[in-house]
Design a protein around this motif. Structure first.
Motif, PDB file in Angstrom:
ATOM      1  N   THR A 167      -3.584   5.457   6.003  1.00 23.33           N
ATOM      2  CA  THR A 167      -3.369   4.561   5.081  1.00 23.33           C
ATOM      3  C   THR A 167      -2.378   4.763   4.358  1.00 23.33           C
ATOM      4  O   THR A 167      -1.755   6.097   3.677  1.00 23.33           O
ATOM      5  CB  THR A 167      -4.431   4.316   4.330  1.00 23.33           C
ATOM      6  N   ILE A 168      -1.638   3.696   3.925  1.00 21.94           N
ATOM      7  CA  ILE A 168      -0.381   3.839   3.055  1.00 21.94           C
ATOM      8  C   ILE A 168      -0.743   2.856   1.841  1.00 21.94           C
ATOM      9  O   ILE A 168      -1.004   1.879   2.063  1.00 21.94           O
ATOM     10  CB  ILE A 168       1.166   3.258   3.624  1.00 21.94           C
ATOM     11  N   HIS A 169      -0.316   3.352   0.797  1.00 18.29           N
ATOM     12  CA  HIS A 169      -0.547   2.540  -0.524  1.00 18.29           C
ATOM     13  C   HIS A 169       0.645   1.718  -0.829  1.00 18.29           C
ATOM     14  O   HIS A 169       1.691   2.176  -0.789  1.00 18.29           O
ATOM     15  CB  HIS A 169      -0.980   3.304  -1.748  1.00 18.29           C
ATOM     16  N   LEU A 170       0.647   0.456  -0.940  1.00 17.68           N
ATOM     17  CA  LEU A 170       1.757  -0.441  -1.223  1.00 17.68           C
ATOM     18  C   LEU A 170       2.037  -0.519  -2.894  1.00 17.68           C
ATOM     19  O   LEU A 170       1.216  -1.295  -3.451  1.00 17.68           O
ATOM     20  CB  LEU A 170       1.790  -1.680  -0.685  1.00 17.68           C
ATOM     21  N   ASP A 171       2.960   0.098  -3.406  1.00 15.75           N
ATOM     22  CA  ASP A 171       3.339  -0.015  -4.772  1.00 15.75           C
ATOM     23  C   ASP A 171       3.817  -1.364  -5.010  1.00 15.75           C
ATOM     24  O   ASP A 171       4.715  -1.681  -3.978  1.00 15.75           O
ATOM     25  CB  ASP A 171       4.136   1.086  -5.434  1.00 15.75           C
ATOM     26  N   GLU A 172       3.873  -1.966  -5.962  1.00 12.18           N
ATOM     27  CA  GLU A 172       4.506  -3.296  -6.273  1.00 12.18           C
ATOM     28  C   GLU A 172       5.888  -3.235  -6.190  1.00 12.18           C
ATOM     29  O   GLU A 172       6.662  -4.048  -5.779  1.00 12.18           O
ATOM     30  CB  GLU A 172       3.989  -3.606  -7.776  1.00 12.18           C
ATOM     31  N   GLN A 173       6.626  -2.080  -6.724  1.00 16.40           N
ATOM     32  CA  GLN A 173       8.054  -1.977  -6.528  1.00 16.40           C
ATOM     33  C   GLN A 173       8.639  -1.964  -5.277  1.00 16.40           C
ATOM     34  O   GLN A 173       9.976  -2.001  -5.286  1.00 16.40           O
ATOM     35  CB  GLN A 173       8.659  -1.128  -7.396  1.00 16.40           C
ATOM     36  N   LYS A 174       7.640  -1.589  -4.510  1.00 21.97           N
ATOM     37  CA  LYS A 174       8.264  -1.657  -2.852  1.00 21.97           C
ATOM     38  C   LYS A 174       8.073  -2.868  -2.106  1.00 21.97           C
ATOM     39  O   LYS A 174       8.589  -2.892  -1.083  1.00 21.97           O
ATOM     40  CB  LYS A 174       7.406  -0.514  -2.076  1.00 21.97           C
ATOM     41  N   ILE A 175       7.646  -3.902  -2.500  1.00 22.49           N
ATOM     42  CA  ILE A 175       7.547  -5.267  -1.987  1.00 22.49           C
ATOM     43  C   ILE A 175       9.145  -5.802  -2.198  1.00 22.49           C
ATOM     44  O   ILE A 175       9.729  -5.793  -3.060  1.00 22.49           O
ATOM     45  CB  ILE A 175       6.737  -6.134  -2.963  1.00 22.49           C
ATOM     46  N   VAL A 176       9.589  -6.314  -1.013  1.00 26.40           N
ATOM     47  CA  VAL A 176      10.869  -6.900  -0.693  1.00 26.40           C
ATOM     48  C   VAL A 176      10.600  -8.299  -0.370  1.00 26.40           C
ATOM     49  O   VAL A 176       9.787  -8.783   0.164  1.00 26.40           O
ATOM     50  CB  VAL A 176      11.741  -6.145   0.132  1.00 26.40           C
ATOM     51  N   SER A 177      11.850  -9.023  -0.539  1.00 25.72           N
ATOM     52  CA  SER A 177      11.876 -10.405  -0.127  1.00 25.72           C
ATOM     53  C   SER A 177      12.015 -10.596   1.339  1.00 25.72           C
ATOM     54  O   SER A 177      12.096  -9.676   2.118  1.00 25.72           O
ATOM     55  CB  SER A 177      12.907 -11.200  -1.010  1.00 25.72           C
ATOM     56  N   GLN A 221       4.177  -9.706   0.436  1.00 29.84           N
ATOM     57  CA  GLN A 221       4.651 -10.226  -0.809  1.00 29.84           C
ATOM     58  C   GLN A 221       3.688 -11.057  -1.568  1.00 29.84           C
ATOM     59  O   GLN A 221       3.589 -11.313  -2.826  1.00 29.84           O
ATOM     60  CB  GLN A 221       6.075 -10.671  -0.814  1.00 29.84           C
ATOM     61  N   ILE A 222       2.748 -11.673  -0.703  1.00 30.43           N
ATOM     62  CA  ILE A 222       1.931 -12.778  -1.352  1.00 30.43           C
ATOM     63  C   ILE A 222       0.431 -12.242  -1.096  1.00 30.43           C
ATOM     64  O   ILE A 222      -0.359 -13.105  -1.566  1.00 30.43           O
ATOM     65  CB  ILE A 222       2.135 -14.126  -0.650  1.00 30.43           C
ATOM     66  N   LEU A 223       0.097 -11.083  -0.545  1.00 31.77           N
ATOM     67  CA  LEU A 223      -1.284 -10.764  -0.433  1.00 31.77           C
ATOM     68  C   LEU A 223      -1.724  -9.903  -1.478  1.00 31.77           C
ATOM     69  O   LEU A 223      -0.692  -9.054  -1.910  1.00 31.77           O
ATOM     70  CB  LEU A 223      -1.319 -10.175   1.206  1.00 31.77           C
ATOM     71  N   SER A 224      -2.910  -9.609  -1.858  1.00 32.73           N
ATOM     72  CA  SER A 224      -3.174  -8.838  -2.794  1.00 32.73           C
ATOM     73  C   SER A 224      -3.563  -7.367  -2.242  1.00 32.73           C
ATOM     74  O   SER A 224      -3.558  -6.436  -3.146  1.00 32.73           O
ATOM     75  CB  SER A 224      -4.434  -9.435  -3.614  1.00 32.73           C
ATOM     76  N   ASP A 247       7.230  -8.744   8.939  1.00 33.61           N
ATOM     77  CA  ASP A 247       7.432  -8.316   7.707  1.00 33.61           C
ATOM     78  C   ASP A 247       8.347  -7.201   7.264  1.00 33.61           C
ATOM     79  O   ASP A 247       8.393  -6.101   7.451  1.00 33.61           O
ATOM     80  CB  ASP A 247       5.786  -7.988   7.348  1.00 33.61           C
ATOM     81  N   ASN A 248       9.213  -7.495   6.312  1.00 26.63           N
ATOM     82  CA  ASN A 248       9.947  -6.649   5.772  1.00 26.63           C
ATOM     83  C   ASN A 248       9.471  -5.465   5.047  1.00 26.63           C
ATOM     84  O   ASN A 248      10.090  -4.432   5.187  1.00 26.63           O
ATOM     85  CB  ASN A 248      11.337  -7.368   5.041  1.00 26.63           C
TER      86      ASN A 248
END
Length: 267
Positions: free
Chosen positions: A71-81, A87-90, A108-109
């Motif tokens: 499992t990888i945790h997605l930090d907010e600052q790693k979201i790209v366009s 980018q739209i999922l919680s 998904d980028n």
């Protein structure tokens, strides 16, 4: 069969040659058909660079099957366009398998960047080189504008991309069915299968596209009744996008018609 193969090659040639160095093609079929044009010329890869990430992940899983469930945790600052849904999922915790699915199915980028961080860009590039794919370069993550300003980018050739798509379906060591399903059901189907995808027809197409400004690519595996064709078309520098989509879509339809005719001709 020889006449059928020659006819297809001649027709594709009339489509691609007027575009000069703006297009690159490699095609390889199970019934002996082959066609290549500028196949060893590198172009900006766009999302086709996700193919080596997919292959490397599954080669790594052969050594440690638990990798896909990590499992990888997605930090907010790693979201790209760009393309994708993260980018739209919680949800913020994702398995490697799910990230691979998102990377291929919706291109998904953000998922791609997480996977590049996990496996390491240097490791990915080293694996590419080990396969003899000399026209593929992985130098940056998706949507990395700073890397672009520094002159680091990603490259691929029609030959390398076509080799990659064939590896997914190799008789000796194919990827699992779930990985194939991501390609079969991926959301970008307007290129090689674009002229027939919504019609009732028997050919199955697994594909991965890539696009940027004046860049349109597609790498696909066509299958029908035991016969197959791997085809990659790259286009670059064509200002009017419809002029880029036209040859890609028409090559796809020609391959679809060819496979049906081949299958029927051999019973």
């Amino acid at each position: 069969m020889i006449d059928l193969n020659k006819q297809l090659a001649d027709t594709i040639s009339t489509i691609v040659r007027p575009l000069g160095d703006h297009i690159a093609v490699e095609i390889s079929g199970s019934d002996g058909f082959s066609f290549s044009y500028h196949e060893n010329i590198p172009m900006l890869s766009a999302s086709l660079i996700k193919l080596p990430v997919l292959l490397y992940a599954y080669k790594s899983a052969e050594l440690d099957s638990s990798i896909l469930e990590q499992t990888i945790h997605l930090d907010e600052q790693k979201i790209v366009s760009g393309s994708g849904v993260l980018q739209i999922l919680s949800l913020r915790d994702w398995t490697i398998r799910d990230l691979l699915a998102l990377m291929i199915n919706v291109s998904d980028n953000t998922a791609t960047n997480l996977l590049m961080d996990f496996f390491g860009i240097e490791n990915l590039q080293a694996w590419v080189e080990k396969q003899g794919l000399v026209e593929t370069r992985i130098e940056r993550k998706m949507m990395d504008e700073e890397a672009q300003r520094e002159g680091r980018t990603n490259w691929i050739s029609a030959h390398d991309a076509n080799w990659m798509i064939q590896q997914i379906f190799s008789e000796k060591n194919p990827l699992p069915d779930d990985a194939k399903a991501w390609l079969l059901h991926q959301q970008y189907r307007d290129k090689l299968p674009g002229l027939f995808d919504e019609k009732s027809q028997p050919v199955t197409v697994y594909n991965k596209t890539g696009e940027m400004e004046e860049i349109d690519h597609d790498a696909a595996y066509f299958f029908y009744n035991g016969h197959s064709v791997a085809v990659t078309v790259l286009t670059s520098g064509i200002e009017n996008r419809q002029d880029a989509l036209f040859p890609i879509q028409n090559i796809g339809q020609l391959i679809e018609e060819y496979l049906v005719e081949v299958a029927h001709s051999v019973g």
